[in-house]
Design an enzyme around this catalytic site. Structure first.
Site, PDB file in Angstrom:
ATOM      1  CG  HIS A  67      -0.491  -1.082   5.354  1.00  0.00           C
ATOM      2  ND1 HIS A  67      -1.693  -1.364   5.703  1.00  0.00           N
ATOM      3  CD2 HIS A  67       0.087  -1.652   5.842  1.00  0.00           C
ATOM      4  CE1 HIS A  67      -1.992  -2.272   6.134  1.00  0.00           C
ATOM      5  NE2 HIS A  67      -0.686  -3.171   6.124  1.00  0.00           N
ATOM      6  CD  GLN A  82      -1.814  -8.036  11.986  1.00  0.00           C
ATOM      7  OE1 GLN A  82      -2.590  -8.676  10.890  1.00  0.00           O
ATOM      8  NE2 GLN A  82      -0.382  -7.602  11.248  1.00  0.00           N
ATOM      9  CD  GLU A  93      -1.393  -7.356   4.932  1.00  0.00           C
ATOM     10  OE1 GLU A  93      -0.156  -8.230   4.591  1.00  0.00           O
ATOM     11  OE2 GLU A  93      -1.173  -6.692   5.850  1.00  0.00           O
ATOM     12  CD  GLU A 148       2.061  -7.966   0.877  1.00  0.00           C
ATOM     13  OE1 GLU A 148       3.331  -7.856   0.657  1.00  0.00           O
ATOM     14  OE2 GLU A 148       1.552  -7.721   1.674  1.00  0.00           O
ATOM     15  CG  ASP A 174       5.040  -9.412   3.731  1.00  0.00           C
ATOM     16  OD1 ASP A 174       4.887  -8.373   2.409  1.00  0.00           O
ATOM     17  OD2 ASP A 174       3.969  -8.776   4.466  1.00  0.00           O
ATOM     18  CE  LYS A 222       0.324 -10.099   8.563  1.00  0.00           C
ATOM     19  NZ  LYS A 222      -0.452  -8.904   7.679  1.00  0.00           N
ATOM     20  CE1 TYR A 233       2.047  -2.796   8.401  1.00  0.00           C
ATOM     21  CE2 TYR A 233       4.099  -1.417   9.368  1.00  0.00           C
ATOM     22  CZ  TYR A 233       2.974  -1.227   9.206  1.00  0.00           C
ATOM     23  OH  TYR A 233       2.448  -1.008  10.291  1.00  0.00           O
ATOM     24  CG  ASP A 288       0.920 -11.376   3.357  1.00  0.00           C
ATOM     25  OD1 ASP A 288       1.272 -12.368   3.710  1.00  0.00           O
ATOM     26  OD2 ASP A 288       1.892 -10.566   3.878  1.00  0.00           O
TER      27      ASP A 288
HETATM   28 MN    MN Z   1       1.702  -8.268   4.097  1.00  0.00          MN
END
Ligand code: MN
Length: 415
Positions: free
Chosen positions: A133, A240, A199, A201, A126, A253, A128, A233
């Protein structure tokens, strides 16, 4: 292209799309399928009528529980299969087609066919890669004055996720539990997450392998990308924020990520290629690229309570991504890391610049400080039990429409 199958103008599944997925076909089992309008086309059924004979395909090549073997045959082969499907179902070309036999052997109502997990995902990474964001999260979790860490504009930041818990749209997920440290407590508590988030994505599917030790350049990268899916996600923000230093997210996650069932191939979204944001400062040579590598894909997230209407909570676009997929793949392999067929690479949460385009509840409600009001008057800071999260994505211009279908997940109470 006009089809002899009925396709509504707002359908994600135009004849220009022809995505691939795995359907559970009554009487035949798991088969590679495509979808046109609200009709599922079973490719094993088409193969039984000889449509793919000249490509060397047997019926059994389409009777598969996952797409990996088909993807391994290469993008050119998949392209030829798509072309045959498009010709067969186009009004102008169908004069030689025995429609009644096709209907009998290969066509099904979409509502009758469960769509299954289309891939055996070996590895999942994954990224970023949305600057909006990363900036929002940096402001909330760390330091508003230095929201982006010093490496962010130099490295497509990513981490290795867990493949085993990637599930297909329609799967129900229980709210996860774990360690949470309440803001003013000295020690953590064990609790169900109180900050369950989505999330927004996309993910790309690896369609070609590089040997261990070899890298993939930005110029070659798109040869290695078979297609794309929507990707939710799921994240537990309170777990977290306690666990992620120093090695990054772990249990917050890895409990579930949800993909849309149809893999949309890169040829289908080619007309929607566009320029990405300006990258400053200039990136290192191995991350530089020629041409445009972003894609104009409209993205939306809706939340639906158990009883009541869904509410659109976010409208974003894949074109906002700072780092493109070719750069992500070049970076991923620059050290010689080998990619394998069916691996997934998530884009990272895709936020735009205004509040209506933020791709997570964390950002939409600004860590719960600005709750979102649902049509029934109830408020959401994060996702509630029995809420359903629906992600949608489509490309559209000049009468051409190519969509991804939905990535849907219902959140059940903690076990
Ligand atoms: Mn993610």
């Amino acid at each position: 292209m006009k089809s002899w199958i009925d396709i509504k103008t707002d359908s994600d599944f135009s004849l220009d799309n022809i995505p691939f997925g795995i359907g559970l076909i009554p009487g035949s089992g798991k088969c590679i399928c495509t979808r046109i309008g609200d009709t599922i086309v079973d490719l094993a059924g088409m193969a039984s009528l000889g449509y793919f004979d000249h490509l060397g395909f047997k019926i059994s090549d389409f009777e598969k529980p996952v797409m990996n073997d088909f993807i391994a045959k290469g993008k050119k082969t998949a392209c030829r299969v798509r072309t045959i499907i498009q010709e067969t179902f186009t009004t102008d070309f169908c004069s030689g087609t025995d429609i009644s036999l096709l209907k009998q052997k290969a066509l099904h109502n979409a509502s009758d066919i469960p769509m299954l997990m289309p891939l055996q995902v070996g590895d999942y990474t994954d990224f970023y890669s949305s600057i909006e964001h990363a900036t929002n999260v940096g402001i909330m979790f760390r330091d508003p004055a230095n929201a982006l860490l010093p490496n962010w504009r130099h490295i497509p930041v990513g981490y290795h996720g867990r493949a085993s818990s990637i599930v297909v749209s329609g799967t129900e997920i229980h709210r996860p539990k774990g360690q949470i440290k309440p803001a003013h407590a000295d020690a953590p508590v064990f609790s169900q997450t109180m900050q369950l988030d989505f999330e927004l994505e996309t993910a790309f599917v690896i369609g070609k392998e590089n040997p261990l030790g070899d890298n993939i350049s930005t110029a070659e990268a798109e040869d290695y990308i078979f297609g794309m899916v929507l990707f939710n996600d799921l994240s537990a923000r309170d777990i977290q924020s306690w666990e992620y230093v120093p090695l990054g997210p772990f249990l917050s996650k890895n409990f579930a990520s949800v993909i849309s069932p149809w893999i949309v191939v890169m040829d289908a979204i080619e007309p929607f290629r566009c320029k990405g944001p300006e990258q400053q400062p200039e990136v290192l040579p191995y991350l530089q690229f020629e041409g445009d590598h972003n894609f104009d894909i409209n993205l939306e997230v809706a939340l639906k309570p158990e009883k009541g209407k869904e509410a659109s909570v976010c409208k974003s676009n894949f074109k906002y991504m700072y780092w493109n997929m070719s750069q992500q793949l070049a970076h991923h392999t620059i050290n010689g890391c080998n990619m394998r067929i069916g691996d997934l690479c998530g884009s990272g949460t895709i936020s735009g610049s205004d509040a209506g385009s933020f791709g997570s509840m964390l950002e939409i409600t600004w860590k719960g400080t600005k709750p979102f009001t649902m049509p029934d008057g109830s408020e959401r800071k994060f996702i509630n039990d029995n809420d359903t999260v629906i992600m949608r994505g489509f490309c559209e211009k000049e009468g051409l429409r190519v969509g991804f279908g939905d990535a849907v997940v219902k959140i059940l109470p903690a076990k």
